[in-house]
Design a protein around this motif. Structure first.
Motif, PDB file in Angstrom:
ATOM      1  N   TRP A 173      37.008  46.609  35.815  1.00 53.41           N
ATOM      2  CA  TRP A 173      38.133  45.674  35.957  1.00 53.41           C
ATOM      3  C   TRP A 173      37.736  44.528  36.886  1.00 53.41           C
ATOM      4  O   TRP A 173      38.065  43.353  36.620  1.00 53.41           O
ATOM      5  N   THR A 174      37.050  44.838  37.975  1.00 53.94           N
ATOM      6  CA  THR A 174      36.651  43.818  38.946  1.00 53.94           C
ATOM      7  C   THR A 174      35.719  42.803  38.314  1.00 53.94           C
ATOM      8  O   THR A 174      35.884  41.587  38.498  1.00 53.94           O
ATOM      9  N   LEU A 175      34.725  43.283  37.580  1.00 49.88           N
ATOM     10  CA  LEU A 175      33.811  42.367  36.913  1.00 49.88           C
ATOM     11  C   LEU A 175      34.558  41.517  35.896  1.00 49.88           C
ATOM     12  O   LEU A 175      34.350  40.293  35.807  1.00 49.88           O
ATOM     13  N   GLY A 176      35.457  42.144  35.152  1.00 48.53           N
ATOM     14  CA  GLY A 176      36.255  41.383  34.184  1.00 48.53           C
ATOM     15  C   GLY A 176      37.127  40.347  34.858  1.00 48.53           C
ATOM     16  O   GLY A 176      37.281  39.221  34.362  1.00 48.53           O
ATOM     17  N   ALA A 177      37.717  40.719  35.998  1.00 51.63           N
ATOM     18  CA  ALA A 177      38.558  39.771  36.729  1.00 51.63           C
ATOM     19  C   ALA A 177      37.746  38.577  37.190  1.00 51.63           C
ATOM     20  O   ALA A 177      38.207  37.423  37.118  1.00 51.63           O
ATOM     21  N   ALA A 178      36.529  38.825  37.662  1.00 51.30           N
ATOM     22  CA  ALA A 178      35.679  37.720  38.125  1.00 51.30           C
ATOM     23  C   ALA A 178      35.341  36.768  36.988  1.00 51.30           C
ATOM     24  O   ALA A 178      35.466  35.541  37.124  1.00 51.30           O
ATOM     25  N   ASP A 228      37.312  26.649  50.175  1.00 45.81           N
ATOM     26  CA  ASP A 228      38.148  26.040  49.142  1.00 45.81           C
ATOM     27  C   ASP A 228      37.563  26.340  47.761  1.00 45.81           C
ATOM     28  O   ASP A 228      36.347  26.270  47.553  1.00 45.81           O
ATOM     29  N   GLY A 229      38.434  26.667  46.825  1.00 45.65           N
ATOM     30  CA  GLY A 229      38.000  26.926  45.459  1.00 45.65           C
ATOM     31  C   GLY A 229      37.531  28.343  45.194  1.00 45.65           C
ATOM     32  O   GLY A 229      37.175  28.675  44.059  1.00 45.65           O
ATOM     33  N   ALA A 230      37.529  29.200  46.212  1.00 42.44           N
ATOM     34  CA  ALA A 230      37.060  30.573  46.021  1.00 42.44           C
ATOM     35  C   ALA A 230      38.062  31.380  45.200  1.00 42.44           C
ATOM     36  O   ALA A 230      39.228  30.997  45.024  1.00 42.44           O
ATOM     37  N   LEU A 231      37.599  32.515  44.707  1.00 48.06           N
ATOM     38  CA  LEU A 231      38.433  33.451  43.960  1.00 48.06           C
ATOM     39  C   LEU A 231      38.427  34.770  44.705  1.00 48.06           C
ATOM     40  O   LEU A 231      37.375  35.389  44.895  1.00 48.06           O
ATOM     41  N   LEU A 232      39.609  35.234  45.146  1.00 46.00           N
ATOM     42  CA  LEU A 232      39.730  36.514  45.840  1.00 46.00           C
ATOM     43  C   LEU A 232      40.297  37.543  44.881  1.00 46.00           C
ATOM     44  O   LEU A 232      41.314  37.301  44.222  1.00 46.00           O
ATOM     45  N   ALA A 252      43.656  33.834  43.505  1.00 47.82           N
ATOM     46  CA  ALA A 252      43.595  35.282  43.671  1.00 47.82           C
ATOM     47  C   ALA A 252      43.931  35.984  42.363  1.00 47.82           C
ATOM     48  O   ALA A 252      44.774  35.522  41.591  1.00 47.82           O
ATOM     49  N   ILE A 253      43.238  37.092  42.128  1.00 51.54           N
ATOM     50  CA  ILE A 253      43.582  38.013  41.040  1.00 51.54           C
ATOM     51  C   ILE A 253      43.899  39.342  41.704  1.00 51.54           C
ATOM     52  O   ILE A 253      43.061  39.922  42.394  1.00 51.54           O
ATOM     53  N   VAL A 266      46.888  35.428  39.566  1.00 49.66           N
ATOM     54  CA  VAL A 266      46.984  36.212  38.335  1.00 49.66           C
ATOM     55  C   VAL A 266      47.245  37.645  38.757  1.00 49.66           C
ATOM     56  O   VAL A 266      46.580  38.179  39.653  1.00 49.66           O
ATOM     57  N   MET A 267      48.224  38.283  38.113  1.00 49.41           N
ATOM     58  CA  MET A 267      48.665  39.618  38.527  1.00 49.41           C
ATOM     59  C   MET A 267      48.501  40.634  37.397  1.00 49.41           C
ATOM     60  O   MET A 267      48.759  40.322  36.230  1.00 49.41           O
ATOM     61  N   THR A 268      48.092  41.829  37.768  1.00 50.77           N
ATOM     62  CA  THR A 268      48.144  42.978  36.859  1.00 50.77           C
ATOM     63  C   THR A 268      48.840  44.128  37.597  1.00 50.77           C
ATOM     64  O   THR A 268      48.798  44.199  38.826  1.00 50.77           O
TER      65      THR A 268
END
Length: 335
Positions: free
Chosen positions: A132-137, A250-254, A279-280, A302-304
Motif C-alpha cells: 500500500w505504501t509503495l502504491g501510495a507513493a 515544500d512539495g513533499a508527500l507525507l 499527504a496520503i 488523499v484518504m483511505t
C-alpha cells in the motif's frame, strides 16, 4: 518440561498444535489449503471461529499435551497466560501471525517468559502495508486521485504537468521495524535515495537495508517522500510536532499508514492548510475522523479508510506463513 519433545518413541509422532480462537475471520486466515497444510504434519486442536473468551479451566484442557500454539489475528492471545503454560508444561513454540500487534506483543512477551519460543510470522500483514505504501507513493506522485476528482467535478482537461514519478526522488522512512524494512526493500527496486530514522535500530542494521541512517529532522528536510512506520508508544506519541512539520520541504508527500498519534494532530492540520506539502493518509485520530474534520476537505490530502494492511489476501497469507513456520520448526527439531 522435558528437554526434547521428540525424544525416543515420540520422535515420529505428529506434533500437537492448538489454534486458539480466531473469531469470525477464521476461514479467511485458515482456508482449506492452510488447514490441509497444517494437518499434513500435525495433530490439531482448534477453537475455530469462536468469539467468546475461554475460561482458564477450558484453556487448561485445550493445552494438555500441546506442543505448539498457532495464534492468529490477536483475538484472545492474552488469555493464554504464563501460569497456564507452566501448568501445561509441554508447549515449546508459538507462531504468531497478526492483523494488529497490541495483544500479540503483550502475549509474546509473556510466552517467552514461560520459556516458549515465539516466532513472528506476521509478514502477510506487513507486506500488505508495504505494498500500500509503495502504491501510495507512486499514485501520489502521479496525482491519480487529484486528476480523478478534477475530471469528475467538471474540469475538462486538468494540467498534467504537476504529475511526477518515483525515480530520482529521496525517500525517507521513519521506523525500520516490521513494515519499514519491507518498505525499504520495495523502494530499493527504484532509482531512489533511501534515508532512514529509527531510534531503536542501529546504524549498521539500517545501512544493511541499503538505507542511509540520518536524524529525524534531516530526513524531514531532505525527503521528497516521507513514510511513517512506527507504533504508538510513550516515546513516539506526538514525536512529529509543529517544528518537525515545519521542517518538511515544500512539495513533499507525507504518507502515514502507521498511527495518526505519531503526529501532533492540530499542528498537522495547521500545516496542511498552508498547502506546502501533500499527504496520503490511512490512519486518523480519532478514527474515523468526524465528518466536519477539516482534513476531509483539503485538496492536498488523499484518504483511505485504514485499509493498508486489510486486503482479501492478507489474512490467508498470515495463516499460510504461520503454518509454514511451524512446519519448518518441527522439521528442524526432528533432525
Amino acid at each position: 518440561m522435558s528437554e526434547n519433545p521428540f525424544s525416543g518413541s515420540e520422535r515420529t509422532a505428529s506434533p500437537h498444535v492448538y489454534i486458539h480462537r480466531i473469531g469470525r475471520n477464521y476461514k479467511e486466515y485458515m482456508p482449506k489449503e492452510n488447514e490441509a497444510r497444517l494437518r499434513s504434519f500435525a495433530r490439531v486442536t482448534c477453537d475455530g471461529p469462536a468469539e467468546t473468551a475461554l475460561s482458564p479451566e477450558v484453556l487448561a484442557q485445550r493445552l494438555k499435551g500441546v506442543e505448539a500454539i498457532l495464534s492468529l489475528n490477536g483475538v484472545g492471545a492474552e488469555e493464554i497466560t504464563e501460569e497456564l503454560l507452566a501448568k501445561a508444561g509441554t508447549v515449546r513454540v508459538a507462531a504468531i501471525s497478526h492483523y494488529f500487534h497490541g495483544n500479540h506483543d503483550r502475549a509474546a512477551a509473556a510466552w517467552r517468559r514461560a520459556g516458549v519460543e515465539v516466532i513472528d510470522a506476521s509478514d502477510g500483514n506487513n507486506r500488505a502495508v508495504a505494498e500500500w505504501t509503495l502504491g501510495a507513493a507512486i499514485t501520489g506522485l502521479l496525482r491519480f486521485a487529484e486528476f480523478d476528482r478534477a475530471m469528475r467535478s467538471g474540469v475538462l482537461w486538468p494540467d498534467g504537468s504537476v504529475a511526477d514519478h518515483l525515480s530520482g526522488k529521496v525517500v525517507g522512512i521513519v521506523g525500520l521495524g516490521r513494515v519499514g524494512r519491507i518498505v525499504a526493500r520495495y523502494f530499493s527496486l527504484f532509482d531512489v535515495e533511501l534515508l532512514g530514522y529509527d531510534a531503536y535500530v542501529t546504524a549498521d542494521r539500517i545501512k544493511a537495508m541499503g538505507v542511509k541512517p540520518v536524524g529525524l529532522r534531516e530526513l524531514l528536510k531532505r525527503s521528497d517522500i516521507i513514510t511513517l512506520h512506527l507504533p504508538v508508544t510513550q516515546e513516539t506519541r506526538g514525536m512529529i510536532g509543529r517544528e518537525e512539520l515545519q521542517a518538511i520541504k515544500d512539495g513533499a508527500l507525507l504518507i502515514n499508514s502507521a498511527r495518526a498519534a505519531i503526529i501532533d494532530g492540530k499542528a498537522f492540520r495547521d500545516e496542511l492548510l498552508k498547502r506546502r506539502f501533500r499527504a496520503i493518509l490511512d490512519v486518523y485520530d480519532p478514527e474515523p475522523p468526524s465528518l466536519d474534520d477539516v482534513i476531509r476537505r483539503l485538496d492536498n490530502v488523499v484518504m483511505t479508510p485504514h485499509v493498508a494492511g486489510n486486503t482479501r489476501q492478507m489474512r490467508a497469507d498470515c495463516g499460510r506463513i504461520a503454518v509454514e513456520a511451524l512446519r519448518q520448526y518441527f522439521a528442524a527439531a526432528r533432525r
